[in-house]
Write a protein that holds these residues in place. Structure first.
Motif, short mmCIF file in Angstrom:
data_model
loop_
_atom_site.label_atom_id
_atom_site.label_comp_id
_atom_site.label_asym_id
_atom_site.label_seq_id
_atom_site.Cartn_x
_atom_site.Cartn_y
_atom_site.Cartn_z
N GLY A 19 0.77 -1.23 0.00
CA GLY A 19 0.00 0.00 0.00
C GLY A 19 0.80 1.29 0.00
O GLY A 19 0.31 2.31 -0.46
N ALA A 20 2.03 1.28 0.48
CA ALA A 20 2.83 2.51 0.52
C ALA A 20 3.37 2.89 -0.86
O ALA A 20 3.72 4.04 -1.09
CB ALA A 20 4.00 2.36 1.49
N VAL A 21 3.41 1.94 -1.79
CA VAL A 21 3.95 2.24 -3.11
C VAL A 21 2.87 2.69 -4.11
O VAL A 21 3.19 3.27 -5.13
CB VAL A 21 4.76 1.06 -3.71
CG1 VAL A 21 5.88 0.66 -2.78
CG2 VAL A 21 3.90 -0.11 -4.05
N LYS A 22 1.61 2.40 -3.77
CA LYS A 22 0.52 2.77 -4.67
C LYS A 22 -0.79 2.62 -3.92
O LYS A 22 -0.98 1.64 -3.20
CB LYS A 22 0.55 1.84 -5.89
CG LYS A 22 -0.54 2.06 -6.89
CD LYS A 22 -0.33 1.08 -8.05
CE LYS A 22 -1.63 0.78 -8.72
NZ LYS A 22 -1.48 -0.25 -9.75
N GLU A 23 -1.69 3.59 -4.09
CA GLU A 23 -2.99 3.48 -3.44
C GLU A 23 -3.66 2.18 -3.88
O GLU A 23 -3.69 1.86 -5.06
CB GLU A 23 -3.88 4.67 -3.81
CG GLU A 23 -5.15 4.70 -3.01
CD GLU A 23 -5.95 5.97 -3.24
OE1 GLU A 23 -7.17 5.92 -3.02
OE2 GLU A 23 -5.37 7.00 -3.61
N ALA A 55 -1.03 4.56 3.66
CA ALA A 55 -1.26 3.11 3.76
C ALA A 55 -1.77 2.79 5.16
O ALA A 55 -0.99 2.60 6.09
CB ALA A 55 0.03 2.35 3.47
N PRO A 56 -3.10 2.75 5.32
CA PRO A 56 -3.66 2.43 6.63
C PRO A 56 -3.17 1.08 7.17
O PRO A 56 -3.07 0.89 8.37
CB PRO A 56 -5.17 2.40 6.39
CG PRO A 56 -5.38 3.15 5.13
CD PRO A 56 -4.12 2.99 4.32
N SER A 96 1.00 4.46 7.76
CA SER A 96 2.01 5.35 7.18
C SER A 96 1.32 6.34 6.25
O SER A 96 0.21 6.09 5.77
CB SER A 96 3.07 4.56 6.43
OG SER A 96 2.51 3.85 5.35
N LYS A 97 1.98 7.45 6.02
CA LYS A 97 1.45 8.52 5.18
C LYS A 97 2.34 8.73 3.96
O LYS A 97 3.56 8.51 4.03
CB LYS A 97 1.37 9.84 5.97
CG LYS A 97 0.49 9.78 7.19
CD LYS A 97 -0.95 9.84 6.78
CE LYS A 97 -1.84 9.92 8.00
NZ LYS A 97 -3.22 9.70 7.65
N ALA A 98 1.74 9.20 2.88
CA ALA A 98 2.52 9.55 1.69
C ALA A 98 3.59 10.56 2.09
O ALA A 98 3.36 11.44 2.91
CB ALA A 98 1.60 10.14 0.63
#
Length: 114
Positions: A19-23, A55-56, A96-98
């Motif tokens: 999830g951190a690399v792409k919604e 990324a929740p 984590s946040k963008a």
């Protein structure tokens, strides 16, 4: 008796995935844009690229080992410490946040997401 050893030196390939690399997540292994930078010294941090999406379920990171699925070498930062998935069930998640990055020090076992 004698014992013969074969020693291989491999590039330290550490990657982000999920999830951190792409919604919505991207589970393609070893995407070129998601490789951590390798420190010049053993006691310094590997640093991820900036996360592309919130990324929740948290970022996911792993060391690429040929012949093994990514989740078998997955790790996470929990309470400032590097935690390995190992043979166990899925790791606890952190959000984590963008724009944030993951910092991992394999020598000291420390880590952070900021």
């Amino acid at each position: 008796r004698s014992v013969d050893y074969t020693v291989e030196f491999n590039e330290p390939a550490v990657w982000l995935i999920g999830g951190a690399v792409k919604e919505g997540g991207d589970w393609t292994e070893s995407l070129a844009d998601w490789k951590f930078t390798v420190p010049a010294k053993a006691d310094e941090f590997f640093v991820s690229p900036a996360f592309a999406a919130d990324a929740p379920e948290g970022p996911r990171a792993y060391v690429k080992i040929d012949g093994f699925d990514w989740w078998k070498s997955e790790f996470m930062v929990l309470n400032g410490k590097l935690t390995y998935r190992g043979a166990g069930k899925d790791l606890d998640r952190v959000t984590s946040k963008a724009g944030q990055k993951m910092y991992i020090n394999f020598t000291s076992g420390a880590g952070k997401i900021e």
